[in-house]
Design a protein around this motif. Sequence first.
Motif, short mmCIF file in Angstrom:
data_model
loop_
_atom_site.label_atom_id
_atom_site.label_comp_id
_atom_site.label_asym_id
_atom_site.label_seq_id
_atom_site.Cartn_x
_atom_site.Cartn_y
_atom_site.Cartn_z
N ALA A 79 2.22 5.10 -14.00
CA ALA A 79 3.32 5.15 -13.04
C ALA A 79 4.56 4.54 -13.70
O ALA A 79 4.54 3.37 -14.09
N ILE A 80 5.61 5.33 -13.86
CA ILE A 80 6.80 4.83 -14.56
C ILE A 80 7.69 3.99 -13.65
O ILE A 80 8.61 3.34 -14.12
N VAL A 81 7.41 4.00 -12.35
CA VAL A 81 8.14 3.17 -11.39
C VAL A 81 7.11 2.48 -10.50
O VAL A 81 6.16 3.12 -10.03
N TRP A 82 7.28 1.17 -10.28
CA TRP A 82 6.32 0.41 -9.49
C TRP A 82 7.08 -0.43 -8.45
O TRP A 82 7.18 -1.64 -8.56
N PRO A 83 7.63 0.22 -7.38
CA PRO A 83 8.41 -0.51 -6.37
C PRO A 83 7.56 -1.42 -5.49
O PRO A 83 8.11 -2.26 -4.78
N ALA A 84 6.23 -1.28 -5.54
CA ALA A 84 5.36 -2.17 -4.74
C ALA A 84 5.57 -3.62 -5.15
O ALA A 84 5.66 -4.52 -4.30
N PHE B 80 0.83 -1.21 0.00
CA PHE B 80 0.00 0.00 0.00
C PHE B 80 0.87 1.26 0.00
O PHE B 80 0.62 2.21 -0.76
N PHE B 81 1.91 1.27 0.84
CA PHE B 81 2.78 2.44 0.92
C PHE B 81 3.52 2.67 -0.39
O PHE B 81 3.61 3.81 -0.88
N MET B 82 4.03 1.59 -1.00
CA MET B 82 4.77 1.74 -2.24
C MET B 82 3.87 2.16 -3.40
O MET B 82 4.30 2.86 -4.31
N PRO C 142 17.34 -4.34 -2.22
CA PRO C 142 17.35 -3.66 -0.91
C PRO C 142 16.28 -4.19 0.04
O PRO C 142 16.56 -4.42 1.23
N PHE C 143 15.06 -4.43 -0.47
CA PHE C 143 14.01 -5.00 0.38
C PHE C 143 14.39 -6.41 0.84
O PHE C 143 14.17 -6.78 2.00
N TYR C 144 14.94 -7.19 -0.07
CA TYR C 144 15.33 -8.56 0.27
C TYR C 144 16.40 -8.57 1.35
O TYR C 144 16.30 -9.32 2.33
N TRP D 27 5.63 0.12 -19.20
CA TRP D 27 5.44 -0.90 -18.16
C TRP D 27 6.52 -1.96 -18.20
O TRP D 27 7.09 -2.32 -17.17
N LEU D 28 6.80 -2.49 -19.38
CA LEU D 28 7.77 -3.57 -19.51
C LEU D 28 9.15 -3.12 -19.06
O LEU D 28 9.77 -3.73 -18.17
N VAL D 29 9.65 -2.05 -19.67
CA VAL D 29 10.99 -1.58 -19.33
C VAL D 29 11.04 -1.09 -17.89
O VAL D 29 11.99 -1.35 -17.15
N GLY D 30 10.00 -0.36 -17.48
CA GLY D 30 9.96 0.15 -16.11
C GLY D 30 9.95 -0.97 -15.09
O GLY D 30 10.63 -0.88 -14.05
N ASN D 31 9.20 -2.04 -15.36
CA ASN D 31 9.18 -3.17 -14.42
C ASN D 31 10.53 -3.86 -14.33
O ASN D 31 10.96 -4.26 -13.25
N ILE D 32 11.18 -4.05 -15.47
CA ILE D 32 12.51 -4.70 -15.46
C ILE D 32 13.48 -3.91 -14.60
O ILE D 32 14.15 -4.45 -13.71
N VAL D 33 13.55 -2.60 -14.86
CA VAL D 33 14.53 -1.78 -14.15
C VAL D 33 14.13 -1.58 -12.69
O VAL D 33 14.98 -1.58 -11.79
N THR D 34 12.83 -1.43 -12.44
CA THR D 34 12.38 -1.28 -11.05
C THR D 34 12.68 -2.53 -10.25
O THR D 34 13.15 -2.46 -9.11
#
Length: 494
Positions: free
Chosen positions: A43-48, A27-29, A177-179, A163-170
């Motif tokens: 959204a060009i970045v999807w860190p969630a 939710f926060f992300m 870092p989350f891991y 979406w595709l490129v943004g998801n790969i790079v995100t």
Amino acid sequence: MRTYVANQSWSLTLSLILSLSVAICFFFMMNVSWSFFMVGVTAIVWPASSAACAFFMAFPRRYWGPLAVGVAAGYITGLNQTGMGYPLEQLGYLLANLAGIIVAVDLFKRIYPTNVNFQTLEESFSFIALICVLNAIICSALALAVDSAAAGSFTIGEKNLIWLVGNIVTNFACTLPFYYLLVRLQNAGKTSSWSRLRSAELIILSLVTILVMAEVFGHQHNSKFNLGLIFTLFPLAVWVALRFSHFVLSLWIMFVFLTSAFFTALGVGPFTYIFDEMTYSIFYMHLFLFMACSTAMIIGAINTQMRQKAETISELNKKLAELSHLDPLTKIANRRCYDDAFYVGLKDANSKSKPLTLIIVDVDHFKLFNDHYGHAAGDQCLISVATAIAENLVRECDIVARIGGEEFACILPDTDRQGAEHVMRNIQKSVAKLSIPHAVSPVSDFVTVSMGASTKRSSCSSDKMALFQAADAALYKAKDNGRNQFVGVDIHQK
């Protein structure tokens, strides 16, 4: 039964905690994406998704159900907050996110069943191929299917490319870092210390990175010359990859990526100057950062592997050095170690005008023992005698070595003749306490030793040969006197 119930209760509690944690994080992300990384309605970045992927990577499969529930809860709560409701397209996007994560992480865990640290090239490339690329392809393909179903026709638009490129790079920039944070929480008791110098270097790196990002991406460029500043990220990437841990490297990559994406979404930075269309600006921004940051990750993996190999080689060399100085049977020092220690000890004693004692210990009638009891019993006898001798050399500077078949030598720095006789008396008592039967010995019914000692006085100097010959002569004198005794002599200045 009670233990089983307790385990079940704890498993349920942990499942609830994980569901709540991933829901809050997702939710926060989502709000971070909608607040800082929106271009139009995309959204060009999807860190969630990256955060959720880290949860799936860090926990066993038995918790994936609660994690999926948590992702769904966080997603639906976020949609409700924005007033989007729950159209079928949004539910399709949720399923696309979950499908990409579960398939990619499942394949990754089949290759690496336990938690990994991504410090090898194989692990790094597997992470990029599965967690970043495959996850993004599955998610984007299913999202495209949802869009096509809603529109009634199959079309690939700019949004799908972003979406595709943004998801790969995100995924690449934000998952690790989350891991690492989740893994560190699971191993909270294990801490690592940093030196002040390394901490200062990290502060300097952080400040330089902030200044570079502010200069390169933080304002609108009006000169092609200024665009070259984007390449300053490469030496920074090499710096952090070679000098810091993978956790710090992952945080640096995430900061660089999110900062550049934020400024690009605002319409400033080098890529908005190069391209008139925002789609191309975002696409090439993602591509450039992926190249720069993946280079840093690969360099870091190579550097870690080289450092680990160097440490392994150093450890092996250390073990080989130890083995080369140990007698394989008795596990005390061997003749080589004795020669080195004797040379160093005598040199130090001569230069500092201190006494030094050499004791030679010989097992009485050992050949008769070996012939009567066999070689296996003879080896055990030597091991026991060596242990008895070593127990009486209490100082770290004292050395006992096996210099022949049944012959041992003790080097006692800063020890006079009286001290040597005290040590030999204790050795004689320790060997007697072993009570090793020696039925064919003319001296005793048990194994005994004869000893000869030579002491270099503090007021004189001596050489290795003179000291050894004197100790050897004292040993033969003890044998001539009937064995099972010791003789000590002083060496006078030559």
